[in-house]
Design a protein around this motif. Sequence first.
Motif, PDB file in Angstrom:
ATOM      1  N   ALA A  82       0.835  -1.212   0.000  1.00  0.00           N
ATOM      2  CA  ALA A  82       0.000   0.000   0.000  1.00  0.00           C
ATOM      3  C   ALA A  82       0.861   1.251   0.000  1.00  0.00           C
ATOM      4  O   ALA A  82       0.572   2.236  -0.691  1.00  0.00           O
ATOM      5  CB  ALA A  82      -0.920  -0.007   1.224  1.00  0.00           C
ATOM      6  N   GLY A  83       1.995   1.242   0.744  1.00  0.00           N
ATOM      7  CA  GLY A  83       2.905   2.390   0.740  1.00  0.00           C
ATOM      8  C   GLY A  83       3.534   2.624  -0.617  1.00  0.00           C
ATOM      9  O   GLY A  83       3.652   3.765  -1.076  1.00  0.00           O
ATOM     10  N   GLU A  84       3.939   1.524  -1.298  1.00  0.00           N
ATOM     11  CA  GLU A  84       4.524   1.682  -2.648  1.00  0.00           C
ATOM     12  C   GLU A  84       3.492   2.229  -3.634  1.00  0.00           C
ATOM     13  O   GLU A  84       3.818   3.049  -4.494  1.00  0.00           O
ATOM     14  CB  GLU A  84       5.042   0.334  -3.129  1.00  0.00           C
ATOM     15  CG  GLU A  84       6.252  -0.167  -2.339  1.00  0.00           C
ATOM     16  CD  GLU A  84       6.704  -1.539  -2.815  1.00  0.00           C
ATOM     17  OE1 GLU A  84       5.985  -2.141  -3.643  1.00  0.00           O
ATOM     18  OE2 GLU A  84       7.779  -2.000  -2.352  1.00  0.00           O
ATOM     19  N   ALA A  85       2.234   1.764  -3.506  1.00  0.00           N
ATOM     20  CA  ALA A  85       1.186   2.292  -4.390  1.00  0.00           C
ATOM     21  C   ALA A  85       0.978   3.784  -4.163  1.00  0.00           C
ATOM     22  O   ALA A  85       0.836   4.561  -5.116  1.00  0.00           O
ATOM     23  CB  ALA A  85      -0.114   1.531  -4.161  1.00  0.00           C
ATOM     24  N   LEU A  86       0.991   4.206  -2.900  1.00  0.00           N
ATOM     25  CA  LEU A  86       0.852   5.635  -2.602  1.00  0.00           C
ATOM     26  C   LEU A  86       2.033   6.414  -3.154  1.00  0.00           C
ATOM     27  O   LEU A  86       1.877   7.532  -3.662  1.00  0.00           O
ATOM     28  CB  LEU A  86       0.731   5.839  -1.082  1.00  0.00           C
ATOM     29  CG  LEU A  86      -0.572   5.326  -0.449  1.00  0.00           C
ATOM     30  CD1 LEU A  86      -0.489   5.438   1.071  1.00  0.00           C
ATOM     31  CD2 LEU A  86      -1.768   6.115  -0.967  1.00  0.00           C
ATOM     32  N   LYS A  87       3.238   5.827  -3.066  1.00  0.00           N
ATOM     33  CA  LYS A  87       4.425   6.516  -3.589  1.00  0.00           C
ATOM     34  C   LYS A  87       4.338   6.692  -5.101  1.00  0.00           C
ATOM     35  O   LYS A  87       4.651   7.748  -5.643  1.00  0.00           O
ATOM     36  CB  LYS A  87       5.674   5.719  -3.218  1.00  0.00           C
ATOM     37  CG  LYS A  87       6.961   6.401  -3.599  1.00  0.00           C
ATOM     38  CD  LYS A  87       8.144   5.596  -3.125  1.00  0.00           C
ATOM     39  CE  LYS A  87       9.461   6.279  -3.503  1.00  0.00           C
ATOM     40  NZ  LYS A  87      10.614   5.477  -3.053  1.00  0.00           N
TER      41      LYS A  87
END
Length: 385
Positions: free
Chosen positions: A350-355
């Motif tokens: 989820a963090g990589e998608a937000l990035k």
Amino acid sequence: MAVIDFGLGLVITIALILIFISGVTIIQPYEQGLWIVLGRYRKRLNPGFNWVYPLISEVIRMDLRTQVLDVPRQEVITKDNSPTNVDAIVYVRVIDPEKAYFEVVNYHVATISLSQTTLRSVVGDMELDEILYNRDFINTKLRDILDEATDAWGVKVEAVEIREVDPVGTVKEAMEEQTSAERKRRAAILIADGQKKAAILEAEGSKQARILNAEGMRQSQILEAEGERVSKILIAQGESQGLRILSVGAVPLDKKAISVLSMDMMKKMAEGQATKIIFPMEISKMLNQVGQYLGASTEVPEVGETLDVEKIVGKAEDILGHIPKPEELRREVEKIEEALVKDTEETIKAGEALKEKAVSDKSDIHIFKTEEEEASAEPEGSQKE
């Protein structure tokens, strides 16, 4: 007498030879000659050897190469009343020697004068900004006008180039101030755009940090709750096992054993530093029992069989329920750890998608560039030239 005749004949011969030689005319490859005899035009002389009538002929040489004419610098008032100094260069070539000589007195002077007036007329119908970034248009228009006008003179205008456009001092100062203001405006736009990007990235980073913190708190709460649950289970099981042992051991106790335990309890209470001791029972009955124990004993039937205890209390499995073994607890902890690892991987994804979303949003932010800026940038380049 013969000598005189010989000398006279020699002189006449030499004079005739000189007269003949004076009629020889050499025309260069880049020239053409106009042969005029006694004020009448006879014909055009081609490059190479030509002989004309001596003493009564005149040969006008016309250069057919492209010639460069410098249009003098002149001050022109533009359409927006901006005094500007302009000069140009004109490239001409003679294509009809007869017209270039007979139709105009001096085609060089005539072409330069016509270029001056035409340049003043064309530039006067345009604003200063148009002159600075529309030089190609001015050159083409001047060439067409001059070529059409000089066609009657046998002269072709091949090209016209504006060499310099120099506004007067006050106009130049105003243009410099305008350029400075435009650059400050563009700098302010870039600064504002940079601040906007920074604010967006900072907000996105804060958002991701809060998400990660919340996810970490959730996982820690899950671990704490799970640990507390296992701890309570183990504590309850320990207490249940202690009660079971106490209940099994208390079944065969008689009054003598109870009296001994009561005396031991009183001994421990007396070892304390308290000045007052409160007994939660009647001390007289306890002393009576102790006296009976020290004197005559009272027979109490003993329960010596384990089966009798199970009949009275019940089986341990029915009372305590299923007690998990260490292997079962270990497997349950492993399941919890696997679930936490899975949750962590989902959080990282989820963090990589937000990035990636933040990077794509960043690429969509562009620096503003309007047509007015492009128009103002072109005069700057012309001014530098």
